[in-house]
Structures are given as structure tokens and as C-alpha cells.
Design a protein around this motif. Structure first.
Motif, PDB file in Angstrom:
ATOM      1  N   ALA A   1       0.695  -1.257   0.173  1.00 23.51           N
ATOM      2  CA  ALA A   1      -0.129  -0.495   0.408  1.00 23.51           C
ATOM      3  C   ALA A   1       0.514   1.241   0.493  1.00 23.51           C
ATOM      4  CB  ALA A   1      -0.459   0.043   1.032  1.00 23.51           C
ATOM      5  N   GLU A   2       0.189   2.412  -1.016  1.00 26.59           N
ATOM      6  CA  GLU A   2       0.946   3.694  -0.556  1.00 26.59           C
ATOM      7  C   GLU A   2       0.841   4.192   0.852  1.00 26.59           C
ATOM      8  OE1 GLU A   2       3.721   6.547  -1.925  1.00 26.59           O
ATOM      9  OE2 GLU A   2       2.624   5.293  -2.894  1.00 26.59           O
ATOM     10  N   GLY A   3       2.194   4.900   1.071  1.00 26.63           N
ATOM     11  CA  GLY A   3       1.941   4.955   2.646  1.00 26.63           C
ATOM     12  C   GLY A   3       1.805   3.986   3.756  1.00 26.63           C
ATOM     13  N   ALA A   4       2.357   2.666   3.141  1.00 28.55           N
ATOM     14  CA  ALA A   4       2.462   1.743   4.310  1.00 28.55           C
ATOM     15  C   ALA A   4       3.136   2.056   5.137  1.00 28.55           C
ATOM     16  CB  ALA A   4       2.951   0.415   3.673  1.00 28.55           C
ATOM     17  N   PRO A   5       3.031   1.454   6.658  1.00 27.14           N
ATOM     18  CA  PRO A   5       3.646   2.202   7.876  1.00 27.14           C
ATOM     19  C   PRO A   5       4.845   1.585   8.158  1.00 27.14           C
ATOM     20  CG  PRO A   5       1.614   2.083   8.293  1.00 27.14           C
ATOM     21  CD  PRO A   5       1.655   1.175   7.010  1.00 27.14           C
ATOM     22  N   ASN A   6       5.204   0.163   7.421  1.00 29.28           N
ATOM     23  CA  ASN A   6       6.027  -0.444   8.020  1.00 29.28           C
ATOM     24  C   ASN A   6       6.332  -1.272   6.655  1.00 29.28           C
ATOM     25  OD1 ASN A   6       8.426  -2.278   8.114  1.00 29.28           O
ATOM     26  ND2 ASN A   6       6.416  -3.692  10.179  1.00 29.28           N
ATOM     27  N   PRO A   7       7.088  -0.811   5.378  1.00 26.90           N
ATOM     28  CA  PRO A   7       7.229  -1.039   4.143  1.00 26.90           C
ATOM     29  C   PRO A   7       8.498  -2.450   3.636  1.00 26.90           C
ATOM     30  CG  PRO A   7       8.057   1.500   3.845  1.00 26.90           C
ATOM     31  CD  PRO A   7       7.349   0.877   5.176  1.00 26.90           C
ATOM     32  N   ASP A   8       9.524  -2.279   4.487  1.00 30.00           N
ATOM     33  CA  ASP A   8      10.480  -3.620   4.541  1.00 30.00           C
ATOM     34  C   ASP A   8       9.728  -4.777   4.683  1.00 30.00           C
ATOM     35  OD1 ASP A   8      12.418  -2.063   3.492  1.00 30.00           O
ATOM     36  OD2 ASP A   8      12.774  -1.308   5.539  1.00 30.00           O
ATOM     37  N   GLY A   9       8.695  -4.528   6.156  1.00 31.77           N
ATOM     38  CA  GLY A   9       8.026  -5.620   6.895  1.00 31.77           C
ATOM     39  C   GLY A   9       7.406  -6.211   5.844  1.00 31.77           C
ATOM     40  N   THR A  10       6.594  -5.073   5.012  1.00 28.48           N
ATOM     41  CA  THR A  10       5.777  -5.571   3.978  1.00 28.48           C
ATOM     42  C   THR A  10       6.330  -6.840   2.467  1.00 28.48           C
ATOM     43  OG1 THR A  10       4.143  -4.540   4.201  1.00 28.48           O
ATOM     44  CG2 THR A  10       3.531  -5.333   2.607  1.00 28.48           C
ATOM     45  N   LYS A  11       7.839  -5.565   2.529  1.00 32.60           N
ATOM     46  CA  LYS A  11       7.831  -6.693   1.299  1.00 32.60           C
ATOM     47  C   LYS A  11       8.165  -7.996   1.499  1.00 32.60           C
ATOM     48  CE  LYS A  11       9.546  -2.395  -1.124  1.00 32.60           C
ATOM     49  NZ  LYS A  11      10.875  -1.519  -2.021  1.00 32.60           N
TER      50      LYS A  11
END
Length: 434
Positions: free
Chosen positions: A317-327
Motif C-alpha cells: 500500500a502507498e503510505g504503508a507504515p512498515n514497507p520493509d516488513g511488508t516486502k
């Protein structure tokens, strides 16, 4: 596939202020918990049954693959995903996105792409080797203007006919029809044997599944897919012939179809009041769960080696609070091991052609139907499904469902239905090109 351009405001109206009450407890910015792990909020509608079992298996894999990251469940139950989609719309409008959310892969995602609500994952596809692991046709269907925005967790097959073998045997039917003409002959034979409604059928979208299967038979894979890109004309004689065959098939179905969801229609099959039902392959798990194991299946007559797919996928998601964890979550979803454990529990099949068991060639843990579908997925020609959001936008799907409901409930003729389908296609293809 081209992206549709619809305003975010139109979707906000549908969400409504009352949806705030439905927001899950996890709807907050993801930070660290008391153990120091960073939270990854995963927004789904997988709340029960095989879906929940599959999610739990995937979470276990994520925990092992991504130390220091903690799964946070953003599930919204009910409505076969309808409730979740409404809540998600409201959250995105409030600039409160989850880290990742579930969405049907394909055209259903275009509204989120146009609104700038999801991030480009093309580089991750290359890094994770997904172009080699996924069928080329599927990658093409996932690509929008040269970019890819979602990772499929699974694949379901839509163009499957489920049968009650005992009902067919009692009517003297012992072979699988290879053409629509042969299928119609068998339906007539069933009716003459005393089965009033040989073809179990439900409302709107289940009728769209039947129509799509017929059109695949009439057009073939490439021209069928072209119906949703504008490369194949809905006004063609082949489509007209398909609509007429669809009408003939509907005439063999239950009169109360418009008041039934698919499990209600499935009950006709289980109880021996119907011989056939066209439904996605989630039916196998449902029949097993209901204790009806004496079923069989075949690909819709005339569809040959075409595999009409739909897939659950996840986005960043754009603006994801935790982009590294999401990846890291998305990498787990994309992995052979993740897809193996998830799909064995859920009843679907991996989108990857190399994922089974624990990532080896083993098919341990998969049902006989799943093993058969996995083999077909490796070699069949994939085409998307409008009924399940992979071929057309939600708005286009709604327009087609309305046309089908009008045909079914008011006993319109096939010509009127065909005109309504042409009108819907003209409207939405024009919007996609603007």
C-alpha cells in the motif's frame, strides 16, 4: 489490460460514514510491539474455514522467514469480501492504509492503481524470479502500463463443471460431453429421466461464470480475452451465438436461481436434484466439507486446454507504515514454500508452477483435484475472469450482472441480453481508453 479511471469520491460515497464502526482493531499505524518486533498489518477477508487455515499456514511461514517482523491480523469477516472492500475504501480515504491488503488480481486492482494507492512491485518481480515462476500469460494479465502492482498467493479455476455421478448414471449418461451441443443433449436426457432442473445455477455472478465459459468455447482463449481489451467485438456473430447457447443452458436450470447463492445451488447437486453445476474449484473443498465425496468434475465443454483463472493477491500500500516488513510478507507470499503451505490448506493451487508440498516436486497435502489442476496450470492457456475481477473492473462486472439478472428474472430474450452486454462493453472500454 488498461487501467480504468474512476474517481475516488465515487467509491467514498459507497463506503458511507457508518463503516467506521466496522474498522478492525488493527486499523492503526504499525509500530513496534512490546517485544521490539515491527508490525505488518495484513488486511484480508479470510476469517474462517479453509481460507483461515491457509492464512494461518502462511503466517507461520512469514514468522520463520522474517525475524523481527510480527503479523497483525486486519481481517474483516462477512459478505465474501464485500464488507472488507467497503472498510478498505473508508480507510484509504482517511489516509489510514494497512501495510498490505488482499485484492483479486487483475482488473479489479486498476482503481487502486489509478488512485495512487498501491506501489509498483516490478523490481521485486525481477529480484524474486517471479517472471520465471509464474506463467507468462498470468504475468501479462497482471501488467498495467508496463508495471506490476500485486503478488498472487494462489490460483482458482473458474471454468469447471461439477457433477453428481449417480444422477448421471441413473439417466444413462456415462461419457463427458466435449461440446456445448453434446452438453445440451445430456441435459435434455436428464430432464426426460425426471430431473426437473438438470443444471444447478445461482444468481448474477454465477450466471456470468456460465456465460464466460460458453464464450470461451465460441471464441477461443485469445479472442475471449480480447472482449475485455476491446480487441474482440461484443457485437460479433460468435458472441451472439454464445448468448443463444447460454440462454439454452439457463433453460435447463432451476427456476429459483435468482434467489440462490452458489452453496444453495450446490445443495441441488448434493441432494440429487441436479446433475451438473458450473462453479469455481473452491467447490471441491466445500463438497468435501459437507461430506459429499462422490463427486467428479470436468472442464467446461469446448474450453479445451483453457484455464480461466482468478487469484487472490497482495499489494504494497502507498503510505504503508512498515514497507520493509511488508516486502518480506510479499516475498513469503510469492515463495514456493509459502504458496505450497497456503494452498494445500486453502484448497486452491499455487500461482507458481514450481510450488508444491514444501517447494519440491512433491504433491503431498494436495487433494486429487488440486493435483490435477496444478498439472493443467503448467501447460494450459490462462484467461482471466470478469466474474471474479481479473478481466474487468467492478463497475463493468456490476453492469453485466444487472443485464443477466434482468434477462433471468423478466424472461427477456437472448437478443435483448446481447444488446445489453454490448452496451456495457462499449461504455467501459471507452472509459478505459480515455
Amino acid at each position: 489490460m488498461r487501467s480504468t479511471r474512476r474517481s475516488l469520491a465515487a467509491r467514498l460515497t459507497a463506503a458511507g460514514a457508518g463503516l467506521v464502526l466496522l474498522l478492525p482493531a488493527a486499523a492503526c499505524s504499525a509500530g513496534d510491539d512490546d517485544t521490539g518486533a515491527a508490525r505488518v498489518e495484513v488486511f484480508t477477508w479470510w476469517a474462517e474455514g479453509g481460507e483461515k487455515a491457509g492464512l494461518d499456514a502462511l503466517v507461520s511461514r512469514f514468522t520463520a522467514d522474517c525475524p523481527g517482523q510480527q503479523f497483525t491480523d486486519g481481517v474483516v469477516a462477512g459478505g465474501a469480501g464485500i464488507n472488507a472492500k467497503q472498510v478498505l475504501t473508508a480507510r484509504l480515504a482517511q489516509d489510514d492504509p494497512p501495510d498490505t491488503f488482499q485484492v483479486h488480481a487483475g482488473a479489479e486492482l486498476t482503481e487502486h492503481i489509478d488512485a495512487g494507492q498501491v506501489q509498483d512491485l516490478t523490481a521485486e518481480y525481477d529480484t524474486w524470479g517471479l517472471r520465471q515462476a509464474l506463467p507468462e500469460g498470468l504475468v501479462d494479465d497482471l501488467t498495467v502500463n508496463g508495471k506490476i502492482y500485486s503478488v498472487p498467493a494462489n490460483v482458482h479455476r473458474a471454468n469447471v463443471v461439477w457433477i453428481n455421478p449417480q444422477v448421471l448414471s441413473d439417466a444413462g449418461i456415462h461419457t463427458t460431453p466435449k461440446t456445448i451441443t453434446a452438453f445440451l443433449r445430456d441435459l435434455e436426457k436428464l430432464r426426460k429421466s425426471g430431473i426437473e432442473s438438470p443444471l444447478a445455477l445461482g444468481r448474477d455472478w454465477t450466471q456470468l461464470m456460465l456465460l464466460e465459459a460458453v464464450l470461451i468455447s465460441k471464441l477461443g482463449a485469445e479472442k475471449f480475452s480480447g472482449l475485455f481489451s476491446g480487441e474482440t467485438s461484443w457485437s460479433s456473430s460468435a458472441v451472439s451465438a454464445g448468448v443463444r447457447d447460454f440462454a439454452k443452458l439457463v433453460s435447463y436450470s432451476n427456476a429459483d436461481r435468482d434467489s440462490m447463492d452458489w452453496p444453495d445451488a450446490e445443495r441441488l447437486l448434493i441432494d440429487g436434484k441436479a446433475g451438473y453445476q458450473v462453479m469455481g474449484d473452491w467447490e471441491a473443498a466445500d463438497l468435501e466439507a459437507k461430506g459429499f465425496k462422490a463427486y467428479d468434475w470436468f472442464t467446461f465443454p469446448g474450453n479445451g486446454d483453457v484455464f480461466q483463472w482468478l487469484a487472490d493477491s497482495f499489494v504494497l500500500a502507498e503510505g504503508a507504515p512498515n514497507p520493509d516488513g511488508t516486502k518480506c510478507w510479499l516475498k513469503t507470499v510469492a515463495s514456493a514454500e509459502g504458496q505450497g503451505v497456503f494452498n494445500a490448506a486453502k484448497g486452491s493451487i499455487p500461482a507458481r508452477t514450481d510450488a508444491a508440498g514444501t517447494g519440491s516436486a512433491s504433491t503431498a497435502g494436495f487433494s486429487s483435484y488440486q493435483q490435477s489442476a496444478m498439472e493443467d496450470w503448467k501447460t494450459a492457456t490462462p484467461v482471466p475472469s470478469c466474474a471474479h475481477g481479473s478481466a474487468c473492473s467492478q463497475a463493468w462486472q456490476n453492469a453485466v450482472n444487472s443485464a443477466l439478472s434482468a434477462y433471468s428474472t423478466t424472461h427477456q430474450n437472448a437478443t435483448t441480453l446481447h444488446k445489453a452486454l454490448v452496451a456495457a462493453a462499449t461504455q467501459f472500454i471507452k472509459q478505459e481508453r480515455e
